[in-house]
Enzyme design. Sequence first.
Site, PDB file in Angstrom:
ATOM      1  N   ARG A  16       0.837  -1.210   0.000  1.00  0.00           N
ATOM      2  CA  ARG A  16       0.000   0.000   0.000  1.00  0.00           C
ATOM      3  C   ARG A  16       0.870   1.259   0.000  1.00  0.00           C
ATOM      4  O   ARG A  16       0.774   2.103  -0.886  1.00  0.00           O
ATOM      5  CB  ARG A  16      -0.934  -0.015   1.223  1.00  0.00           C
ATOM      6  CG  ARG A  16      -2.135   0.932   1.105  1.00  0.00           C
ATOM      7  CD  ARG A  16      -1.946   2.269   1.778  1.00  0.00           C
ATOM      8  NE  ARG A  16      -1.452   2.138   3.156  1.00  0.00           N
ATOM      9  CZ  ARG A  16      -0.887   3.129   3.816  1.00  0.00           C
ATOM     10  NH1 ARG A  16      -0.747   4.319   3.254  1.00  0.00           N
ATOM     11  NH2 ARG A  16      -0.425   2.944   5.039  1.00  0.00           N
ATOM     12  N   HIS A 217       4.598   3.349  13.954  1.00  0.00           N
ATOM     13  CA  HIS A 217       4.552   3.485  12.497  1.00  0.00           C
ATOM     14  C   HIS A 217       5.608   4.535  12.165  1.00  0.00           C
ATOM     15  O   HIS A 217       5.363   5.728  12.303  1.00  0.00           O
ATOM     16  CB  HIS A 217       3.145   3.926  12.060  1.00  0.00           C
ATOM     17  CG  HIS A 217       3.041   4.160  10.584  1.00  0.00           C
ATOM     18  ND1 HIS A 217       2.573   3.199   9.709  1.00  0.00           N
ATOM     19  CD2 HIS A 217       3.354   5.234   9.819  1.00  0.00           C
ATOM     20  CE1 HIS A 217       2.591   3.679   8.476  1.00  0.00           C
ATOM     21  NE2 HIS A 217       3.059   4.915   8.514  1.00  0.00           N
ATOM     22  N   HIS A 219       8.827   6.186   9.758  1.00  0.00           N
ATOM     23  CA  HIS A 219       9.449   6.347   8.439  1.00  0.00           C
ATOM     24  C   HIS A 219      10.925   6.675   8.643  1.00  0.00           C
ATOM     25  O   HIS A 219      11.312   7.263   9.643  1.00  0.00           O
ATOM     26  CB  HIS A 219       8.757   7.471   7.662  1.00  0.00           C
ATOM     27  CG  HIS A 219       7.419   7.065   7.117  1.00  0.00           C
ATOM     28  ND1 HIS A 219       7.145   7.016   5.773  1.00  0.00           N
ATOM     29  CD2 HIS A 219       6.284   6.669   7.746  1.00  0.00           C
ATOM     30  CE1 HIS A 219       5.889   6.616   5.596  1.00  0.00           C
ATOM     31  NE2 HIS A 219       5.345   6.402   6.774  1.00  0.00           N
ATOM     32  N   CYS A 250       5.045   9.556   1.842  1.00  0.00           N
ATOM     33  CA  CYS A 250       3.770  10.268   1.924  1.00  0.00           C
ATOM     34  C   CYS A 250       3.843  11.487   1.013  1.00  0.00           C
ATOM     35  O   CYS A 250       4.636  12.392   1.254  1.00  0.00           O
ATOM     36  CB  CYS A 250       3.502  10.693   3.367  1.00  0.00           C
ATOM     37  SG  CYS A 250       2.082  11.782   3.526  1.00  0.00           S
ATOM     38  N   ASN A 263       8.652   3.941   4.703  1.00  0.00           N
ATOM     39  CA  ASN A 263       8.640   3.357   6.044  1.00  0.00           C
ATOM     40  C   ASN A 263       9.997   2.743   6.350  1.00  0.00           C
ATOM     41  O   ASN A 263      10.773   2.459   5.445  1.00  0.00           O
ATOM     42  CB  ASN A 263       7.640   2.191   6.093  1.00  0.00           C
ATOM     43  CG  ASN A 263       6.234   2.668   6.212  1.00  0.00           C
ATOM     44  OD1 ASN A 263       5.842   3.568   5.490  1.00  0.00           O
ATOM     45  ND2 ASN A 263       5.479   2.076   7.124  1.00  0.00           N
TER      46      ASN A 263
END
Lengths: 315, 315
Positions: A16, A217, A219, A250, A263
């Site tokens: 994703r 989460h 990055h 992003c 990520n």
Amino acid sequence: MNDFPSSVEFHEEGPREGFQMEKTHYPLQQRKILIEMLAEAGLRQIQVGSFVSPKAVPTMSDTAELFAAIDKKASTRYTSLWLNEAGFRRAVATPGVTLDGKLLVYTTDEFCLKNNNCTVQELREKQKKWIALYDNAGVALEQAYIITAFGCNYEGDVAVSKVVDAVRFLEDLCAASKRPLPHIYLADTVGWANPESIKRRIAAVRDAVPAARIGTHLHDTRGLGAANVYAALQMGVDLFDSSVAGLGGCPFAKHANSHGAGNICTEDMVFMCHELGIETGIDLEKLVEAALYAERMIGRPLAGKLMHAGIPKRM
Amino acid sequence: MNDFPSSVEFHEEGPREGFQMEKTHYPLQQRKILIEMLAEAGLRQIQVGSFVSPKAVPTMSDTAELFAAIDKKASTRYTSLWLNEAGFRRAVATPGVTLDGKLLVYTTDEFCLKNNNCTVQELREKQKKWIALYDNAGVALEQAYIITAFGCNYEGDVAVSKVVDAVRFLEDLCAASKRPLPHIYLADTVGWANPESIKRRIAAVRDAVPAARIGTHLHDTRGLGAANVYAALQMGVDLFDSSVAGLGGCPFAKHANSHGAGNICTEDMVFMCHELGIETGIDLEKLVEAALYAERMIGRPLAGKLMHAGIPKRM
């Protein structure tokens, strides 16, 4: 002092995170193969794609078809992302989607407005609606993300107190609807975390809600990804979102010279865990094969390091 | 528990590490500008190039001319690498070279043979000759590198005891020649270190020779570079070799799919130090400019992350 967990769970976001920001719409067949390789490597949760506007993100327009195409393993959860009710309804209507109810809590208005077109407070109000939606669909609430838990490119540093405030909001919300707290994820989509800010926020969240399981989460936006994961491991965190080969970024994160970095890289971080004696249930050789496949697909060098250097060969 | 140093010294290796492995011989004028930008950013020690065989490493053939070309700052030491007596004599004969006497101690024969054409024991014997050479030239012994202090692609894991053995050899050597121990660098040219193996070796070296200052020479070969630096900082290490933009790699390190990855990235690690409240004396904005200049020179995306994401803007 270390409080390493004995085992760690990686939730794979590459399919994703990685493809949503590419201009190229990679063939469904290739994405299917990559996802199957990831499951084969032992990843137990893989975010296949998102149910978002095909106009805004054309590369995610065939997420339902991709779910249908995947040869699924019973041991793996194939999840998806939705950002509004229409998206959620598409996820519900798609066979094979593991529906993991999630909430989003922001800490800064400007980033919230960019991503959700509403303020932090307005988005909090909307979370109540999400709980009702999940209830009606029989979907369990599994995770709550605290977005920009460290800092924000629009508003600067995010104080620990703002993170705790977000946790308190979640606590009240769950108490009001008589459900247990979901896993609480500290998210650093825009790369402001450092090892000490990770530790401070984990300690503060644990202090506020001792029973909650904490995830991250992260990055690797500014090169501290591995140090941040290590710091979280030292604090006993056992739940990490990550992307194979370091895929992703992003597009709206407002960075100086590029879209945001991907990520943290799944195979590099699995490698670190194994080196530290922490179990992951993942076959690292197969995972590196999947990373190399992803790199061939994308057709340019990706950020993952281990796949280029190879797994150390012990004699 | 952290035992962070209050300040950290970065020794810049990019101009040597970065250009020795390139096929292209980048214009001297560009390398001069890069080195001047690095000094201007506040780096106090910069390895300009190496005095090695021009046949083996053609891109280092004009190191003497480069030294002559640099507009030098009084506050910066411009150093070089030599691997044999002929190289050392060229360094001595070149105006403007800061001669930092160094020793090399290997831990595994095969990597030693590849890089030095002799065994570990034979190389140790040669170090005695180096001390005499330095004495004759009036050069102080500043640093001793323990090469492959963590593991080796040819022989696998390197035990802590082998590292301690190398330290004992250095101790005896210095005692015999009545000189203080130089700084002891733990080197991981081939990317076997992890945060815990870093900590174990630092603790063991400190145990063996409590007075010695410890440095590290780390590469980000398998994506653990930042975590390894953080672990070393937690142990109080205040001396790091690094490369601007993550330039570099070792062409003989035998990796699976590429030559070895570059050193840890100077500006990313300076950024981490600043975020952790550790001083470096470096102007991060100027250093990022130097990294972007290096990337434009090389003409392909380099491994550094901060230069692409930008320094976080605090409000």
